[in-house]
Scaffold this motif. Structure first.
Motif, PDB file in Angstrom:
ATOM      1  N   SER A 117      -4.352  -0.570  -1.496  1.00  0.00           N
ATOM      2  CA  SER A 117      -5.097  -1.702  -1.317  1.00  0.00           C
ATOM      3  C   SER A 117      -3.901  -3.043  -1.064  1.00  0.00           C
ATOM      4  O   SER A 117      -4.190  -3.724  -1.183  1.00  0.00           O
ATOM      5  CB  SER A 117      -6.432  -1.858  -2.443  1.00  0.00           C
ATOM      6  N   ILE A 118      -3.204  -2.369  -2.709  1.00  0.00           N
ATOM      7  CA  ILE A 118      -2.172  -3.757  -2.558  1.00  0.00           C
ATOM      8  C   ILE A 118      -1.124  -3.517  -2.220  1.00  0.00           C
ATOM      9  O   ILE A 118       0.043  -4.668  -2.060  1.00  0.00           O
ATOM     10  CB  ILE A 118      -2.315  -4.401  -4.816  1.00  0.00           C
ATOM     11  N   ARG A 119      -1.000  -3.003  -1.671  1.00  0.00           N
ATOM     12  CA  ARG A 119       0.553  -2.049  -0.298  1.00  0.00           C
ATOM     13  C   ARG A 119       0.390  -3.554   0.317  1.00  0.00           C
ATOM     14  O   ARG A 119       2.203  -4.225   0.625  1.00  0.00           O
ATOM     15  CB  ARG A 119       0.342  -1.243   0.856  1.00  0.00           C
ATOM     16  N   PRO A 120       0.011  -4.324   1.137  1.00  0.00           N
ATOM     17  CA  PRO A 120      -0.039  -5.747   1.958  1.00  0.00           C
ATOM     18  C   PRO A 120       0.893  -6.480   0.869  1.00  0.00           C
ATOM     19  O   PRO A 120       1.971  -7.860   0.493  1.00  0.00           O
ATOM     20  CB  PRO A 120      -0.931  -6.546   2.202  1.00  0.00           C
ATOM     21  N   THR A 121       0.131  -6.719  -0.404  1.00  0.00           N
ATOM     22  CA  THR A 121       0.797  -8.076  -1.237  1.00  0.00           C
ATOM     23  C   THR A 121       2.663  -7.074  -1.893  1.00  0.00           C
ATOM     24  O   THR A 121       3.581  -7.712  -2.112  1.00  0.00           O
ATOM     25  CB  THR A 121      -0.333  -7.902  -2.375  1.00  0.00           C
ATOM     26  N   ILE A 122       2.612  -5.966  -1.970  1.00  0.00           N
ATOM     27  CA  ILE A 122       3.668  -4.975  -2.509  1.00  0.00           C
ATOM     28  C   ILE A 122       4.833  -5.277  -1.505  1.00  0.00           C
ATOM     29  O   ILE A 122       6.115  -5.807  -1.321  1.00  0.00           O
ATOM     30  CB  ILE A 122       3.630  -3.683  -2.662  1.00  0.00           C
ATOM     31  N   VAL A 123       4.551  -5.484  -0.135  1.00  0.00           N
ATOM     32  CA  VAL A 123       5.733  -5.678   0.724  1.00  0.00           C
ATOM     33  C   VAL A 123       5.956  -6.687   0.876  1.00  0.00           C
ATOM     34  O   VAL A 123       6.927  -6.945   0.738  1.00  0.00           O
ATOM     35  CB  VAL A 123       5.356  -5.184   1.798  1.00  0.00           C
ATOM     36  N   ILE A 124       4.428  -7.922   1.020  1.00  0.00           N
ATOM     37  CA  ILE A 124       5.334  -9.498   1.030  1.00  0.00           C
ATOM     38  C   ILE A 124       6.820  -9.407  -0.150  1.00  0.00           C
ATOM     39  O   ILE A 124       6.791 -10.260  -0.577  1.00  0.00           O
ATOM     40  CB  ILE A 124       4.116 -10.400   1.168  1.00  0.00           C
ATOM     41  N   MET A 125       5.708  -9.007  -1.375  1.00  0.00           N
ATOM     42  CA  MET A 125       6.982  -9.272  -2.981  1.00  0.00           C
ATOM     43  C   MET A 125       7.866  -8.984  -2.854  1.00  0.00           C
ATOM     44  O   MET A 125       8.995  -8.848  -2.974  1.00  0.00           O
ATOM     45  CB  MET A 125       5.928  -9.292  -4.466  1.00  0.00           C
ATOM     46  N   LEU A 126       8.023  -7.303  -1.978  1.00  0.00           N
ATOM     47  CA  LEU A 126       9.438  -7.233  -2.045  1.00  0.00           C
ATOM     48  C   LEU A 126      10.226  -7.992  -1.196  1.00  0.00           C
ATOM     49  O   LEU A 126      11.671  -8.259  -1.230  1.00  0.00           O
ATOM     50  CB  LEU A 126       9.460  -5.730  -0.723  1.00  0.00           C
TER      51      LEU A 126
END
Length: 292
Positions: free
Chosen positions: A206-215
């Motif tokens: 569920s938090i994959r989009p946030t992880i990608v943006i933070m990366l």
């Protein structure tokens, strides 16, 4: 806009500061293609790509470039997953008071400047009259002078960076986790999914989009290592700790080779921009998630 004018007033000052220190200096990028600072002002002339050729052929610059890559990717490798792990652990805590207390403690270092952080860690790791010296005495060995050790300075820079920034990033991930629909976990429990399965298939998914943006954001500033190294690394350890921005500072400001120092900064910025484009492209190919 008139009804929300208070919000515009609040954002006006930080936007003005950002414009003055981030965008306005770009008007002087042309200096990178001149010999400005190395000759009298009346003799400044256009030298084309000479400054870039010189920096590529410079052993000092290549050493700084290598150190920057190594330190940056060590921070990414060890520092990027830790906030996610902290957020997952905090999410499993049921006590609201305890959770808030832990969040406050780990978030606090984010507000400290590198001058304060460097002072704290110097007091802890000093070779005499410190926790480091007392621990070494208990172990029966000579205390290590971490700040003057070429072998340990990179690890120290990575460790202190994680200590200073992990709490802030963890709050970002924790905020994303709180937006997950609780019924997903209830359905998973009914299907017999264990805690690890729920974390992997629901929370992280569920938090994959946030992880990608933070990366992507992390890679965008991955080469921006200046304050920390300037304060915590002495010339004794420059062989393994000197980075592009400290090298640009020394050549451009201390030695007043403005054009050459500007070329170094542009080179660094170009590498960071390329990394952002590549990461964003890969992210969109794999998960269809990206910043743009």
């Amino acid at each position: 806009m008139y009804k929300q004018r208070q919000l515009f007033y609040i954002i006006a000052i930080p936007m003005a500061v950002y414009f003055l220190f981030e965008y306005l200096p770009m008007l002087k990028l042309r200096w990178a293609f001149t010999n400005f600072g190395e000759v009298p002002a009346s003799q400044v002339s256009f030298v084309g790509l000479d400054n870039f050729v010189r920096l590529i052929n410079s052993a000092s610059f290549m050493n700084a470039f290598t150190n920057t890559i190594i330190i940056s990717f060590m921070k990414l490798l060890f520092g990027f997953p830790i906030p996610i792990i902290i957020a997952l652990m905090l999410n499993e805590i049921n006590s609201r008071l305890f959770k808030k207390s832990v969040q406050t403690i780990i978030y606090f270092p984010h507000f400290l400047s590198w001058v304060v952080i460097g002072s704290i860690w110097f007091l802890i790791l000093a070779p005499q009259n410190s926790v480091n010296s007392q621990f070494a005495t208990l172990m029966g060995v000579e205390p290590t002078y971490w700040f003057a050790s070429k072998e340990h300075i990179r690890g120290l820079l990575v460790l202190t960076d994680i200590w200073a920034g992990a709490g802030y990033s963890a709050i970002v991930y924790l905020a994303a986790i709180t937006s997950i629909d609780p019924t997903l976990y209830e359905a998973a429990k009914v299907d017999g999914a264990g805690k690890l399965s729920q974390i992997w298939n629901i929370t992280l998914a569920s938090i994959r989009p946030t992880i990608v943006i933070m990366l992507i954001f992390q890679l965008g500033k991955i080469l921006n290592i200046f304050d920390q190294v300037l304060i915590m690394a002495s010339p004794v350890v420059y062989e393994t700790a000197d980075v592009i921005q400290t090298y640009a500072y020394r050549t451009g400001i201390s030695e007043m080779r403005i054009g050459y120092g500007m070329a170094v900064s542009i080179f660094k910025a170009a590498i960071g921009f390329i990394l952002v484009l590549i990461t964003n492209k890969i992210a969109k190919k794999i998960n269809d998630e990206g910043v743009f």
